[in-house]
Scaffold this motif. Structure first.
Motif, PDB file in Angstrom:
ATOM      1  N   THR A  41      52.932  35.180  49.091  1.00  0.00           N
ATOM      2  CA  THR A  41      54.111  34.895  48.269  1.00  0.00           C
ATOM      3  C   THR A  41      54.086  35.713  46.982  1.00  0.00           C
ATOM      4  N   ALA A  42      52.901  35.737  46.341  1.00  0.00           N
ATOM      5  CA  ALA A  42      52.769  36.442  45.067  1.00  0.00           C
ATOM      6  C   ALA A  42      52.999  37.940  45.207  1.00  0.00           C
ATOM      7  N   SER A  43      52.580  38.526  46.336  1.00  0.00           N
ATOM      8  CA  SER A  43      52.708  39.978  46.505  1.00  0.00           C
ATOM      9  C   SER A  43      54.166  40.430  46.375  1.00  0.00           C
ATOM     10  N   VAL A  44      55.083  39.635  46.916  1.00  0.00           N
ATOM     11  CA  VAL A  44      56.504  39.987  46.828  1.00  0.00           C
ATOM     12  C   VAL A  44      57.027  39.760  45.412  1.00  0.00           C
ATOM     13  N   LEU A  45      56.614  38.671  44.773  1.00  0.00           N
ATOM     14  CA  LEU A  45      57.068  38.386  43.409  1.00  0.00           C
ATOM     15  C   LEU A  45      56.572  39.449  42.426  1.00  0.00           C
ATOM     16  N   ILE A  46      55.321  39.871  42.598  1.00  0.00           N
ATOM     17  CA  ILE A  46      54.766  40.925  41.733  1.00  0.00           C
ATOM     18  C   ILE A  46      55.512  42.239  41.961  1.00  0.00           C
ATOM     19  N   ALA A  47      55.746  42.565  43.234  1.00  0.00           N
ATOM     20  CA  ALA A  47      56.467  43.800  43.559  1.00  0.00           C
ATOM     21  C   ALA A  47      57.873  43.785  42.970  1.00  0.00           C
ATOM     22  N   ALA A  48      58.542  42.637  43.046  1.00  0.00           N
ATOM     23  CA  ALA A  48      59.898  42.517  42.496  1.00  0.00           C
ATOM     24  C   ALA A  48      59.903  42.767  40.995  1.00  0.00           C
ATOM     25  N   GLU A  49      58.865  42.247  40.330  1.00  0.00           N
ATOM     26  CA  GLU A  49      58.750  42.444  38.879  1.00  0.00           C
ATOM     27  C   GLU A  49      58.511  43.910  38.532  1.00  0.00           C
ATOM     28  N   LEU A  50      57.606  44.558  39.273  1.00  0.00           N
ATOM     29  CA  LEU A  50      57.295  45.965  39.002  1.00  0.00           C
ATOM     30  C   LEU A  50      58.476  46.877  39.331  1.00  0.00           C
ATOM     31  N   MET A  51      59.173  46.568  40.404  1.00  0.00           N
ATOM     32  CA  MET A  51      60.289  47.399  40.854  1.00  0.00           C
ATOM     33  C   MET A  51      61.470  47.327  39.890  1.00  0.00           C
ATOM     34  N   SER A  52      61.590  46.195  39.180  1.00  0.00           N
ATOM     35  CA  SER A  52      62.765  45.989  38.325  1.00  0.00           C
ATOM     36  C   SER A  52      62.702  46.767  37.015  1.00  0.00           C
ATOM     37  N   THR A  53      61.490  47.234  36.633  1.00  0.00           N
ATOM     38  CA  THR A  53      61.377  47.947  35.358  1.00  0.00           C
ATOM     39  C   THR A  53      62.020  49.335  35.465  1.00  0.00           C
ATOM     40  N   THR A  54      62.545  49.792  34.380  1.00  0.00           N
ATOM     41  CA  THR A  54      63.173  51.122  34.371  1.00  0.00           C
ATOM     42  C   THR A  54      62.211  52.198  33.888  1.00  0.00           C
ATOM     43  N   THR A  55      61.027  51.783  33.384  1.00  0.00           N
ATOM     44  CA  THR A  55      60.040  52.766  32.903  1.00  0.00           C
ATOM     45  C   THR A  55      59.310  53.408  34.071  1.00  0.00           C
ATOM     46  N   THR A  56      58.815  52.582  35.005  1.00  0.00           N
ATOM     47  CA  THR A  56      58.110  53.127  36.166  1.00  0.00           C
ATOM     48  C   THR A  56      58.820  52.796  37.477  1.00  0.00           C
ATOM     49  N   GLY A  57      59.527  51.686  37.532  1.00  0.00           N
ATOM     50  CA  GLY A  57      60.217  51.273  38.747  1.00  0.00           C
ATOM     51  C   GLY A  57      61.614  51.867  38.845  1.00  0.00           C
ATOM     52  N   ASN A  58      62.355  51.374  39.831  1.00  0.00           N
ATOM     53  CA  ASN A  58      63.709  51.878  40.084  1.00  0.00           C
ATOM     54  C   ASN A  58      64.800  51.041  39.426  1.00  0.00           C
ATOM     55  N   GLY A  59      64.399  49.982  38.734  1.00  0.00           N
ATOM     56  CA  GLY A  59      65.397  49.094  38.147  1.00  0.00           C
ATOM     57  C   GLY A  59      66.168  48.308  39.191  1.00  0.00           C
ATOM     58  N   LEU A  60      65.534  48.095  40.346  1.00  0.00           N
ATOM     59  CA  LEU A  60      66.190  47.380  41.444  1.00  0.00           C
ATOM     60  C   LEU A  60      65.865  45.900  41.403  1.00  0.00           C
ATOM     61  N   LEU A  61      66.855  45.091  41.775  1.00  0.00           N
ATOM     62  CA  LEU A  61      66.663  43.651  41.929  1.00  0.00           C
ATOM     63  C   LEU A  61      66.375  43.365  43.393  1.00  0.00           C
TER      64      LEU A  61
END
Length: 398
Positions: free
Chosen positions: A166-186
């Motif tokens: 469960t945590a792996s997806v929640l962590i990925a969602a948090e990292l992916m949402s950033t605009t500094t390193t991630g794609n800013g995706l929800l």
């Protein structure tokens, strides 16, 4: 000619009936030291579990601050019936010592002879001297991650795997949402916006809970595993149409090119097999996220390198890598509740059976978890790994 009888005359005389003697309940004296292993925030017993044990007449000694990282205060433990110790050595002097991480060699020195130690084993982090020091003190040691219940399941491993998935997806969602390193995706199924793509390697408990969480958030899932039986079981448990495949390099490469998130949740007998090569990762989207839950066994992405809870990520080929072992420790309170809920019934049963010796005699799951019995190594895996002498626990205890 006299006939031979295997019985003596005394044995042929009617004997008085022997009634079973009622078991005397044992009183447990349990120590809970504060965890010292880097990044370990969990505690083996919650205040509610301490209260249940105290109400049955058992004594619990907990080191001050042991529950702090799991958001439990000394006052909560004291109100539940525990006594607070202000140094670690005191808690290690109890008859039963509970730890999440295995004790260090320095902490083993604090244990008194014939102590019952219940903790995780973390075999790959140990050395031969560690087991020799336990043997010298005639310790009886149970690895809670080796305890197997009547359903042939490892309850604590399964529960912590559910948290990690469960945590792996929640962590990925948090990292992916950033605009500094991630794609800013929800990570969600928003009308008019394409769903995110999640690739999962493995079809066990971690994979199942990762898939459940991702599907709940509206993602498209692709699961790869070489066991058709596991893939079939996963699809049945999810009750949702998902893409499944064996680990075919072309299929894996194509899926990773489109993936927003890739999760490594596959296990091997020794080292985790590499499922994604560096070339495959080079072709992933910039800002995509890798969560390698298998990193404690080497990782299943070729670019994975061990990270910590304090510095959890690095970027390689434009892809964010999260390679922290022991993900459940990030969610310390949830993980502590999980461990406590499984361990406390075992402890109560030990007392009901009149002590550890009787409980181990009748409870096969305790024997499954045992790797030392009064200083004698009883786990063949440990014996083979470190070239140590081994005895079958069933021959020692029955």
């Amino acid at each position: 000619m006299s006939s031979f009888s295997p019985f003596s005359k005394e044995e042929l005389i009617p004997q008085p009936e022997k009634l079973e003697v009622k078991k005397q309940k044992g009183e447990l004296f349990i120590g809970l030291p504060k965890e010292t292993y880097l990044g370990e925030k969990r505690v083996c017993l919650t205040p509610d579990a301490v209260s249940a044990l105290s109400n049955h007449g058992h004594k619990i000694l907990i080191e001050t601050g042991a529950g702090k990282e799991s958001s439990y205060t000394d006052k909560q433990y004291a109100d539940a019936g525990a006594k607070i110790a202000y140094d670690a050595k005191t808690t290690f002097q109890c008859d039963i010592v509970l730890k999440v991480a295995p004790p260090t060699k320095e902490e083993i020195k604090y244990l008194k002879p014939n102590t019952i130690l219940i903790s995780s084993l973390q075999l790959k982090t140990q050395d031969k001297a560690y087991f020799e020091s336990l043997a010298k003190k005639k310790i009886t040691a149970i690895a809670f991650d080796y305890i197997k219940d009547e359903h042939d399941s490892f309850p604590i491993v399964k529960s912590l795997s559910e948290i990690a998935g469960t945590a792996s997806v929640l962590i990925a969602a948090e990292l992916m949402s950033t605009t500094t390193t991630g794609n800013g995706l929800l990570l969600g199924n928003i009308v008019g916006v394409p769903s995110t793509n999640v690739v999962i390697f493995g079809a066990g408990t971690v994979a199942e809970y990762a898939a459940k969480t991702a599907i709940g958030l509206g993602s498209r899932i692709k699961v790869f595993d070489n066991s058709i039986t596991k893939l079939r079981s996963l699809q049945r448990n999810l009750q949702a149409p998902i893409y499944t495949s064996t680990l075919q390099p072309k299929s894996v490469a194509k899926a990773l090119m489109r993936a927003d998130i890739a999760i490594g949740a596959i296990r091997g007998k020794s080292r985790t097999p590499i499922c994604a090569t560096e070339v495959m990762i080079e072709n992933m989207k910039d800002g995509a996220v890798i969560i390698d839950v298998s990193i404690d066994r080497g990782g299943c992405f070729e670019t994975s390198t061990l990270t910590t809870h304090t510095q959890p990520t690095f970027v390689k080929h434009g892809v964010i890598h999260y390679c922290v072992p022991n993900i459940p420790a990030r969610y310390a309170r949830t993980a502590s509740l999980s461990i406590s809920n499984i361990l406390s019934p075992y402890l109560l049963n030990i007392a009901e059976e009149g002590g550890f010796e009787n409980a181990a005699l009748y409870d096969k799951s305790l024997r499954n978890g045992m790797y030392f019995y009064h200083g004698v190594l009883t786990n063949k895996t440990v014996a083979d790994w470190f070239d140590l002498p081994f005895r079958d626990i069933n021959l020692l205890i029955l």
